[in-house]
Write a protein that holds these residues in place. Structure first.
Motif, mmCIF file in Angstrom:
data_model
loop_
_atom_site.group_PDB
_atom_site.id
_atom_site.type_symbol
_atom_site.label_atom_id
_atom_site.label_comp_id
_atom_site.label_asym_id
_atom_site.label_seq_id
_atom_site.Cartn_x
_atom_site.Cartn_y
_atom_site.Cartn_z
ATOM 1 N N SER A 298 0.822 -1.204 0.000
ATOM 2 C CA SER A 298 0.000 0.000 0.000
ATOM 3 C C SER A 298 0.848 1.244 0.000
ATOM 4 O O SER A 298 1.842 1.341 0.692
ATOM 5 C CB SER A 298 -0.903 0.010 1.244
ATOM 6 N N SER A 299 0.423 2.239 -0.781
ATOM 7 C CA SER A 299 1.169 3.486 -0.852
ATOM 8 C C SER A 299 1.021 4.310 0.420
ATOM 9 O O SER A 299 1.708 5.303 0.604
ATOM 10 C CB SER A 299 0.695 4.315 -2.056
ATOM 11 N N THR A 300 0.103 3.901 1.313
ATOM 12 C CA THR A 300 -0.081 4.658 2.544
ATOM 13 C C THR A 300 0.873 4.194 3.633
ATOM 14 O O THR A 300 0.895 4.752 4.703
ATOM 15 C CB THR A 300 -1.525 4.519 3.048
ATOM 16 N N VAL A 301 1.622 3.141 3.390
ATOM 17 C CA VAL A 301 2.533 2.602 4.384
ATOM 18 C C VAL A 301 3.949 3.050 4.062
ATOM 19 O O VAL A 301 4.349 3.112 2.913
ATOM 20 C CB VAL A 301 2.445 1.057 4.407
ATOM 21 N N GLY A 302 4.723 3.342 5.100
ATOM 22 C CA GLY A 302 6.124 3.640 4.862
ATOM 23 C C GLY A 302 6.584 4.939 5.491
ATOM 24 O O GLY A 302 7.698 5.021 5.951
ATOM 25 N N PHE A 303 5.744 5.979 5.498
ATOM 26 C CA PHE A 303 6.119 7.229 6.155
ATOM 27 C C PHE A 303 4.862 7.985 6.506
ATOM 28 O O PHE A 303 3.798 7.751 5.931
ATOM 29 C CB PHE A 303 7.034 8.067 5.254
ATOM 30 N N ASP A 304 4.985 8.893 7.484
ATOM 31 C CA ASP A 304 3.805 9.652 7.866
ATOM 32 C C ASP A 304 4.038 11.160 7.974
ATOM 33 O O ASP A 304 3.116 11.888 8.329
ATOM 34 C CB ASP A 304 3.177 9.104 9.157
ATOM 35 N N TYR A 305 5.240 11.625 7.688
ATOM 36 C CA TYR A 305 5.459 13.072 7.576
ATOM 37 C C TYR A 305 6.764 13.326 6.823
ATOM 38 O O TYR A 305 7.535 12.402 6.560
ATOM 39 C CB TYR A 305 5.478 13.738 8.959
#
Length: 227
Positions: free
Chosen positions: A23-30
């Motif tokens: 998923s492109s939503t996984v890996g970093f958050d800022y």
């Protein structure tokens, strides 16, 4: 549970993990947008800078980051599109390889491969990465030197209070807390880097997570920070 049920459960769990990891939503958050003060970089660099530094904060990198756990590095490159040559005159000014100005392109390539590629889908490709940084520094006025100057804090080698530097940056970032990096040599503490943080869509500034903790060699003291 029978063997068929076990196989079904294992298959479902595996499929779920694959879905999450892809998923492109996984890996970093800022994002961390880190700028380095050239004089201090050269002062603390293990080898002398090849050219005289400027009294400016210039880009170190734009780094996808996590609030908890490690930051992503060397991610799969999607939608490959090379950096446009027309961007390089601006990049030389705002994103120089401070220790070795004969190798700007090597520095830029390392930043893209190690960090920028992990910013997908907010960052679409290599060209978008560098266009985004130019936009942030120039058009969006996230130039730390300018932000400090607007608060009457100039690079004149004076000692500063931490709160004054932080408040100056807050005034330029909707009152969000930056991350400051200092280093000390011969009893003098210098301001080396300032990081501005934004959400993973680059839509809003946020308070920078994960400040340097007490005991870190990069922690800025409350007073007597030279800039």
């Amino acid at each position: 549970m029978g063997i068929t049920g076990m196989i079904y459960m294992v298959t479902m769990v595996f499929s779920l993990l694959v879905s999450i990891l892809s998923s492109s939503t996984v890996g970093f958050d800022y994002f961390q947008f880190t700028q380095q003060y050239q004089l201090a970089v050269c002062h603390f660099n293990p080898t002398p800078c090849k050219d005289p530094p400027d009294k400016l904060f210039t880009v170190h990198g734009l780094w996808p980051s996590n609030k908890i756990g490690g930051d992503p590095e060397y991610c799969k490159i999607r939608n490959p599109r090379k950096r446009a040559k027309k961007l390089e005159p601006q990049l030389v000014i705002i994103w120089p390889n401070v220790p070795d100005r004969t190798n700007h392109t090597g520095f830029w390539s390392r930043q893209w491969k190690k960090h920028g590629a992990c910013g997908y889908p907010t960052i679409q490709n290599e060209n978008d990465y560098f266009e985004t940084v130019i936009k942030m520094y120039i058009t969006e006025k996230q130039n730390v030197s300018r932000i400090l100057s607007n608060a009457k804090i100039e690079p004149d080698g004076k000692s500063r209070a931490l709160v004054d530097i932080e408040n100056a940056i807050r005034n330029g970032t909707n009152n969000k807390l930056p991350k400051l990096k200092c280093q000390k040599k011969t009893r003098v503490t210098e301001l080396v880097e300032i990081t501005l943080c934004s959400d993973k869509n680059r839509a809003h500034f946020i308070d920078c997570p994960n400040p340097f903790l007490p005991g870190s060699p990069y922690l800025c003291p409350n007073n007597s920070i030279r800039y």
